[in-house]
Design a protein around this motif. Structure first.
Motif, PDB file in Angstrom:
ATOM      1  N   ASN A 172     -10.647  20.986  -1.094  1.00 53.99           N
ATOM      2  CA  ASN A 172     -11.786  21.729  -1.538  1.00 53.99           C
ATOM      3  C   ASN A 172     -13.170  20.896  -1.673  1.00 53.99           C
ATOM      4  OD1 ASN A 172     -10.310  24.003  -2.321  1.00 53.99           O
ATOM      5  ND2 ASN A 172      -9.476  22.916  -3.971  1.00 53.99           N
ATOM      6  N   GLY A 173     -13.325  19.791  -0.616  1.00 54.32           N
ATOM      7  CA  GLY A 173     -14.682  19.111  -0.543  1.00 54.32           C
ATOM      8  C   GLY A 173     -14.496  17.765  -0.988  1.00 54.32           C
ATOM      9  N   THR A 174     -13.407  17.342  -1.750  1.00 53.07           N
ATOM     10  CA  THR A 174     -13.066  16.244  -2.216  1.00 53.07           C
ATOM     11  C   THR A 174     -12.228  15.431  -1.458  1.00 53.07           C
ATOM     12  OG1 THR A 174     -13.816  17.087  -4.319  1.00 53.07           O
ATOM     13  CG2 THR A 174     -12.442  14.891  -4.213  1.00 53.07           C
ATOM     14  N   THR A 175     -12.422  14.172  -0.880  1.00 54.45           N
ATOM     15  CA  THR A 175     -11.523  13.397  -0.328  1.00 54.45           C
ATOM     16  C   THR A 175     -10.992  12.620  -1.437  1.00 54.45           C
ATOM     17  OG1 THR A 175     -12.825  13.268   1.673  1.00 54.45           O
ATOM     18  CG2 THR A 175     -11.183  11.469   1.237  1.00 54.45           C
ATOM     19  N   PHE A 176      -9.427  12.595  -1.433  1.00 52.29           N
ATOM     20  CA  PHE A 176      -8.713  11.876  -2.449  1.00 52.29           C
ATOM     21  C   PHE A 176      -7.847  10.799  -1.729  1.00 52.29           C
ATOM     22  CE2 PHE A 176      -8.982  16.406  -3.805  1.00 52.29           C
ATOM     23  CZ  PHE A 176      -9.254  16.240  -5.253  1.00 52.29           C
ATOM     24  N   SER A 177      -8.018   9.382  -2.175  1.00 50.26           N
ATOM     25  CA  SER A 177      -7.210   8.367  -1.733  1.00 50.26           C
ATOM     26  C   SER A 177      -6.473   7.795  -2.731  1.00 50.26           C
ATOM     27  CB  SER A 177      -8.367   7.495  -1.200  1.00 50.26           C
ATOM     28  OG  SER A 177      -7.762   6.157  -0.962  1.00 50.26           O
ATOM     29  N   ASN A 183       4.131  -1.289  -1.850  1.00 55.59           N
ATOM     30  CA  ASN A 183       4.878  -0.169  -1.646  1.00 55.59           C
ATOM     31  C   ASN A 183       5.886   0.139  -3.015  1.00 55.59           C
ATOM     32  OD1 ASN A 183       6.836  -2.380  -1.622  1.00 55.59           O
ATOM     33  ND2 ASN A 183       7.493  -1.937   0.685  1.00 55.59           N
ATOM     34  N   ALA A 184       6.672   1.194  -2.520  1.00 58.86           N
ATOM     35  CA  ALA A 184       7.594   1.686  -3.673  1.00 58.86           C
ATOM     36  C   ALA A 184       8.660   0.562  -4.467  1.00 58.86           C
ATOM     37  CB  ALA A 184       8.333   3.028  -3.370  1.00 58.86           C
ATOM     38  N   ASP A 185       9.111  -0.180  -3.551  1.00 62.28           N
ATOM     39  CA  ASP A 185      10.090  -0.877  -4.195  1.00 62.28           C
ATOM     40  C   ASP A 185       9.416  -2.481  -4.220  1.00 62.28           C
ATOM     41  OD1 ASP A 185      10.207  -2.175  -1.541  1.00 62.28           O
ATOM     42  OD2 ASP A 185      12.201  -1.569  -1.282  1.00 62.28           O
ATOM     43  N   TYR A 186       8.190  -2.725  -4.260  1.00 64.16           N
ATOM     44  CA  TYR A 186       7.560  -3.936  -4.506  1.00 64.16           C
ATOM     45  C   TYR A 186       7.914  -5.058  -3.791  1.00 64.16           C
ATOM     46  CZ  TYR A 186       5.920  -2.181  -9.135  1.00 64.16           C
ATOM     47  OH  TYR A 186       5.305  -1.285  -9.998  1.00 64.16           O
ATOM     48  N   SER A 187       8.089  -4.685  -2.359  1.00 65.66           N
ATOM     49  CA  SER A 187       8.782  -5.602  -1.393  1.00 65.66           C
ATOM     50  C   SER A 187       7.677  -5.944  -0.375  1.00 65.66           C
ATOM     51  CB  SER A 187      10.107  -5.106  -0.686  1.00 65.66           C
ATOM     52  OG  SER A 187       9.556  -3.887   0.375  1.00 65.66           O
ATOM     53  N   ASP A 188       6.508  -5.212  -0.292  1.00 67.20           N
ATOM     54  CA  ASP A 188       5.645  -5.385   0.678  1.00 67.20           C
ATOM     55  C   ASP A 188       4.278  -4.856   0.611  1.00 67.20           C
ATOM     56  OD1 ASP A 188       4.849  -6.381   3.289  1.00 67.20           O
ATOM     57  OD2 ASP A 188       5.520  -4.968   4.416  1.00 67.20           O
ATOM     58  N   LEU A 189       3.173  -5.330   1.234  1.00 68.49           N
ATOM     59  CA  LEU A 189       1.971  -4.784   0.995  1.00 68.49           C
ATOM     60  C   LEU A 189       1.423  -3.989   2.104  1.00 68.49           C
ATOM     61  CD1 LEU A 189       0.158  -8.249  -0.277  1.00 68.49           C
ATOM     62  CD2 LEU A 189       1.135  -5.946  -1.575  1.00 68.49           C
ATOM     63  N   ARG A 190       0.869  -2.734   1.860  1.00 63.45           N
ATOM     64  CA  ARG A 190       0.384  -1.993   2.894  1.00 63.45           C
ATOM     65  C   ARG A 190      -1.010  -2.358   3.518  1.00 63.45           C
ATOM     66  NH1 ARG A 190       2.342   1.790  -0.842  1.00 63.45           N
ATOM     67  NH2 ARG A 190       4.356   3.015  -0.041  1.00 63.45           N
ATOM     68  N   LYS A 191      -1.597  -1.728   4.498  1.00 65.92           N
ATOM     69  CA  LYS A 191      -2.874  -1.931   4.642  1.00 65.92           C
ATOM     70  C   LYS A 191      -3.865  -1.298   3.759  1.00 65.92           C
ATOM     71  CE  LYS A 191      -2.120  -3.015   9.741  1.00 65.92           C
ATOM     72  NZ  LYS A 191      -2.678  -2.869  11.105  1.00 65.92           N
ATOM     73  N   PRO A 192      -4.876  -1.786   3.497  1.00 70.24           N
ATOM     74  CA  PRO A 192      -5.874  -0.993   2.532  1.00 70.24           C
ATOM     75  C   PRO A 192      -6.549   0.110   3.362  1.00 70.24           C
ATOM     76  CG  PRO A 192      -6.952  -2.988   3.366  1.00 70.24           C
ATOM     77  CD  PRO A 192      -5.506  -3.063   4.031  1.00 70.24           C
ATOM     78  N   SER A 193      -7.156   1.144   2.599  1.00 67.82           N
ATOM     79  CA  SER A 193      -7.719   2.387   3.097  1.00 67.82           C
ATOM     80  C   SER A 193      -9.331   2.032   3.376  1.00 67.82           C
ATOM     81  CB  SER A 193      -7.390   3.429   2.018  1.00 67.82           C
ATOM     82  OG  SER A 193      -6.090   3.827   2.066  1.00 67.82           O
ATOM     83  N   LEU A 194      -9.584   2.336   4.490  1.00 70.33           N
ATOM     84  CA  LEU A 194     -11.230   2.102   4.655  1.00 70.33           C
ATOM     85  C   LEU A 194     -11.733   3.555   5.023  1.00 70.33           C
ATOM     86  CD1 LEU A 194     -13.594   0.083   5.381  1.00 70.33           C
ATOM     87  CD2 LEU A 194     -12.939   0.256   7.696  1.00 70.33           C
ATOM     88  N   ILE A 195     -12.624   4.030   3.836  1.00 73.82           N
ATOM     89  CA  ILE A 195     -12.927   5.492   3.923  1.00 73.82           C
ATOM     90  C   ILE A 195     -14.428   5.439   4.245  1.00 73.82           C
ATOM     91  CG2 ILE A 195     -13.629   7.141   2.441  1.00 73.82           C
ATOM     92  CD1 ILE A 195     -11.231   6.046   0.697  1.00 73.82           C
TER      93      ILE A 195
END
Length: 200
Positions: A172-177, A183-195
C-alpha cells in the motif's frame, strides 16, 4: 537518498565491517544484549564514529538502561529519537522506542497515536502486525501500530525485533524493512539493508 538500516546488533556492532556507503544510517533498537550502561556507551561511541553524514538510532526492549534518560554530548549529525522526530534534507523521520515499561501500560498506545501525520520515515523497534513479524507460529507485531500506519502512510517504515524476518516488503505504498542483523539463534550477523529512498 541512500539509507543503511540495521537493528538488533545485541552488542556485536564492532563485528560489522565494510558497511556500504549511505547518506544516513539508522539503527532501530536493541544495540545491547544485557541492557547495561557500559554496553550502551560502547555502542554510542562506535555509532558516532561511523563515517556517515547523518545517523539516527532508537531504543529496543534490550535497551531499558536508557529509559527516561537524556542523552547529551552526541555529535551534531547523530540523533537519538525517543517519541520524537527530526527533519533531514526535507525528509521527516519519527522514532518510537520499545521500552517494556511502556508496553505493559497504555503509554505505548499513546506513543503510537502521537506519530505525526506527516511522517515520511517511521522508525520503531516493534513491527506492525502481520508484516515481517512472524516467528514460532506467532505474529509478534502490533495491531495498534499497523492501524496508525494505515492513517499516516509513511513511505518507509524501519523496525526490527523479530530476528527471523530480516528483509523488506512493500504494501500500500509503504516499504517495510525489518533490519534485524542478528539471526534467530544469535549465532551470526546478516548483511544490513541498503534502501534507496526517493524524496518527493
Amino acid at each position: 537518498m541512500k539509507i543503511l538500516h540495521i537493528s538488533d546488533t545485541h552488542g556485536c556492532h564492532r563485528r560489522l565491517h565494510d558497511l556500504p556507503q549511505a547518506d544516513i544510517i539508522v539503527h532501530s533498537g536493541d544495540f545491547t544484549m544485557n541492557g547495561s550502561e557500559q554496553e550502551a556507551l560502547d555502542f554510542m561511541n562506535w555509532f558516532c564514529d561511523l563515517p556517515y553524514p547523518q545517523k539516527i538510532f532508537i531504543c529496543g526492549n534490550h535497551n531499558d538502561c536508557l529509559y527516561g534518560a537524556t542523552i547529551d554530548g552526541l555529535d551534531d549529525n547523530v540523533y537519538y529519537l525517543c517519541n520524537s522526530g527530526v527533519e533531514i534534507d526535507g525528509v521527516k523521520f519519527y522514532g518510537v522506542p520499545m521500552f517494556m515499561g511502556d508496553c505493559i501500560t497504555d503509554r505505548q498506545t499513546k506513543h503510537y497515536a502521537n506519530i505525526p501525520d506527516d511522517t515520511d520515515i517511521l522508525i520503531t523497534h516493534t513491527p506492525p502486525f502481520d508484516i515481517l513479524d512472524f516467528d514460532d507460529n506467532i505474529h509478534y507485531g502490533s495491531e495498534e501500530l499497523l492501524n496508525r500506519i494505515s492513517v499516516v502512510q509513511p513511505r518507509l517504515h524501519l523496525f526490527g525485533h523479530i530476528h527471523s524476518q530480516h528483509g523488506t516488503t512493500t504494501l500500500n505504498g509503504t516499504t517495510f524493512s525489518n533490519g534485524a542483523i542478528m539471526n534467530a539463534d544469535y549465532s551470526d550477523l546478516r548483511k544490513p539493508s541498503l534502501i534507496e529512498f526517493h524524496k518527493r
